[in-house]
Scaffold this motif. Structure first.
Motif, mmCIF file in Angstrom:
data_model
loop_
_atom_site.group_PDB
_atom_site.id
_atom_site.type_symbol
_atom_site.label_atom_id
_atom_site.label_comp_id
_atom_site.label_asym_id
_atom_site.label_seq_id
_atom_site.Cartn_x
_atom_site.Cartn_y
_atom_site.Cartn_z
ATOM 1 N N LEU A 183 0.822 -1.213 0.000
ATOM 2 C CA LEU A 183 0.000 0.000 0.000
ATOM 3 C C LEU A 183 0.856 1.263 0.000
ATOM 4 O O LEU A 183 0.479 2.272 -0.612
ATOM 5 C CB LEU A 183 -0.945 0.000 1.206
ATOM 6 N N SER A 184 2.005 1.226 0.650
ATOM 7 C CA SER A 184 2.902 2.391 0.651
ATOM 8 C C SER A 184 3.430 2.678 -0.751
ATOM 9 O O SER A 184 3.443 3.826 -1.194
ATOM 10 C CB SER A 184 4.084 2.152 1.600
ATOM 11 N N VAL A 185 3.847 1.632 -1.431
ATOM 12 C CA VAL A 185 4.345 1.810 -2.799
ATOM 13 C C VAL A 185 3.217 2.270 -3.713
ATOM 14 O O VAL A 185 3.413 3.153 -4.566
ATOM 15 C CB VAL A 185 4.992 0.499 -3.306
ATOM 16 N N ALA A 186 2.028 1.718 -3.526
ATOM 17 C CA ALA A 186 0.874 2.147 -4.333
ATOM 18 C C ALA A 186 0.536 3.610 -4.055
ATOM 19 O O ALA A 186 0.211 4.361 -4.983
ATOM 20 C CB ALA A 186 -0.328 1.260 -4.037
ATOM 21 N N GLY A 187 0.608 4.015 -2.795
ATOM 22 C CA GLY A 187 0.354 5.414 -2.442
ATOM 23 C C GLY A 187 1.361 6.341 -3.092
ATOM 24 O O GLY A 187 1.004 7.415 -3.598
ATOM 25 N N LEU A 188 2.630 5.930 -3.098
ATOM 26 C CA LEU A 188 3.658 6.731 -3.782
ATOM 27 C C LEU A 188 3.354 6.835 -5.274
ATOM 28 O O LEU A 188 3.481 7.906 -5.867
ATOM 29 C CB LEU A 188 5.036 6.102 -3.588
ATOM 30 N N GLY A 189 2.961 5.726 -5.862
ATOM 31 C CA GLY A 189 2.612 5.742 -7.288
ATOM 32 C C GLY A 189 1.459 6.681 -7.577
ATOM 33 O O GLY A 189 1.476 7.421 -8.568
ATOM 34 N N PHE A 190 0.459 6.668 -6.694
ATOM 35 C CA PHE A 190 -0.682 7.566 -6.873
ATOM 36 C C PHE A 190 -0.258 9.025 -6.773
ATOM 37 O O PHE A 190 -0.659 9.855 -7.603
ATOM 38 C CB PHE A 190 -1.756 7.257 -5.830
ATOM 39 N N LEU A 191 0.565 9.344 -5.779
ATOM 40 C CA LEU A 191 1.007 10.738 -5.616
ATOM 41 C C LEU A 191 1.861 11.185 -6.797
ATOM 42 O O LEU A 191 1.731 12.327 -7.257
ATOM 43 C CB LEU A 191 1.765 10.905 -4.299
ATOM 44 N N LEU A 237 3.332 21.936 0.751
ATOM 45 C CA LEU A 237 4.139 21.425 1.856
ATOM 46 C C LEU A 237 3.565 20.109 2.387
ATOM 47 O O LEU A 237 4.309 19.141 2.610
ATOM 48 C CB LEU A 237 4.222 22.458 2.982
ATOM 49 N N LEU A 238 2.252 20.062 2.559
ATOM 50 C CA LEU A 238 1.610 18.829 3.030
ATOM 51 C C LEU A 238 1.783 17.698 2.019
ATOM 52 O O LEU A 238 1.992 16.541 2.398
ATOM 53 C CB LEU A 238 0.128 19.069 3.309
ATOM 54 N N PHE A 239 1.722 18.031 0.733
ATOM 55 C CA PHE A 239 1.925 17.035 -0.313
ATOM 56 C C PHE A 239 3.345 16.470 -0.249
ATOM 57 O O PHE A 239 3.547 15.257 -0.326
ATOM 58 C CB PHE A 239 1.651 17.647 -1.689
ATOM 59 N N LEU A 240 4.327 17.340 -0.079
ATOM 60 C CA LEU A 240 5.716 16.903 0.035
ATOM 61 C C LEU A 240 5.911 16.022 1.271
ATOM 62 O O LEU A 240 6.582 14.989 1.210
ATOM 63 C CB LEU A 240 6.652 18.110 0.087
ATOM 64 N N LEU A 241 5.306 16.402 2.393
ATOM 65 C CA LEU A 241 5.393 15.584 3.606
ATOM 66 C C LEU A 241 4.725 14.221 3.414
ATOM 67 O O LEU A 241 5.202 13.209 3.932
ATOM 68 C CB LEU A 241 4.773 16.325 4.795
ATOM 69 N N ALA A 242 3.629 14.185 2.664
ATOM 70 C CA ALA A 242 2.957 12.914 2.368
ATOM 71 C C ALA A 242 3.865 12.007 1.543
ATOM 72 O O ALA A 242 3.980 10.810 1.828
ATOM 73 C CB ALA A 242 1.644 13.170 1.638
ATOM 74 N N LEU A 287 -2.974 10.053 5.585
ATOM 75 C CA LEU A 287 -3.774 11.175 6.102
ATOM 76 C C LEU A 287 -3.430 12.482 5.404
ATOM 77 O O LEU A 287 -4.325 13.235 5.002
ATOM 78 C CB LEU A 287 -3.581 11.313 7.613
ATOM 79 N N LEU A 288 -2.139 12.753 5.249
ATOM 80 C CA LEU A 288 -1.733 13.996 4.595
ATOM 81 C C LEU A 288 -2.142 14.024 3.127
ATOM 82 O O LEU A 288 -2.660 15.037 2.640
ATOM 83 C CB LEU A 288 -0.218 14.180 4.717
ATOM 84 N N SER A 289 -1.918 12.920 2.422
ATOM 85 C CA SER A 289 -2.283 12.918 1.003
ATOM 86 C C SER A 289 -3.795 12.995 0.823
ATOM 87 O O SER A 289 -4.274 13.666 -0.097
ATOM 88 C CB SER A 289 -1.706 11.699 0.288
ATOM 89 N N SER A 290 -4.548 12.367 1.700
ATOM 90 C CA SER A 290 -6.009 12.471 1.623
ATOM 91 C C SER A 290 -6.462 13.902 1.861
ATOM 92 O O SER A 290 -7.368 14.398 1.177
ATOM 93 C CB SER A 290 -6.662 11.548 2.654
ATOM 94 N N ALA A 291 -5.826 14.561 2.819
ATOM 95 C CA ALA A 291 -6.172 15.952 3.106
ATOM 96 C C ALA A 291 -5.858 16.845 1.906
ATOM 97 O O ALA A 291 -6.688 17.669 1.503
ATOM 98 C CB ALA A 291 -5.432 16.439 4.345
#
Length: 144
Positions: A27-35, A52-57, A124-128
């Motif tokens: 899921l972490s790798v998939a989340g990175l791919g999505f971002l 900034l929040l996107f970069l932290l995500a 949480l950050l990427s969802s926000a």
């Protein structure tokens, strides 16, 4: 009887940890791919706090991915040392890279918790960011 129950539950714990590591690492790798796919979208250009929040995500999910990979490696080293210890006839302690089996086990659990916490923060950050960015776009479209 007690030893059999311990061995059975120890096997359950090992199995569950393997499943959790695979799930959250994937899921972490998939989340990175999505971002990263969002960055390719021409309409997605977060600014200010959202950037900034996107970069932290992205950083949180990257830490989660690295932690998951490292946890798998330390588990494999732990299993290898444990198997050598079981096959060994002498009682001398076995180490690999100067670390014994129990320390690899502790490191694996620390990496697992790092994976879980950083994955949660990244999601949480990427969802926000995605929610605020696209909801703002929707509200702007409704207002005009």
């Amino acid at each position: 009887m007690t030893n059999e129950r311990f061995v059975r539950w120890q096997g359950q714990t090992i199995s569950q940890l393997s499943t959790a590591l695979a799930l959250f690492s994937g899921l972490s790798v998939a989340g990175l791919g999505f971002l990263f796919s969002l960055l390719r979208d021409a309409s997605f250009k977060p600014t200010g706090v959202l950037a900034l929040l996107f970069l932290l995500a992205v950083l949180s999910l990257l830490v989660a991915s690295i932690s998951g990979s490292a946890a798998v490696v330390t588990r494999l080293l732990d299993f290898r040392l444990t198997a050598q210890k079981v096959r060994s006839t002498n009682d001398e302690p076995l180490t690999f890279f100067g670390t014994d089996s129990s320390e690899y086990g502790r490191v694996t659990w620390r990496l697992f918790w790092t994976l879980l916490i950083s994955f949660s923060i990244g999601i949480l950050l990427s969802s926000a960011v995605v929610g605020i960015f696209y909801l703002g776009s929707i509200f702007c479209a409704i207002g005009s």
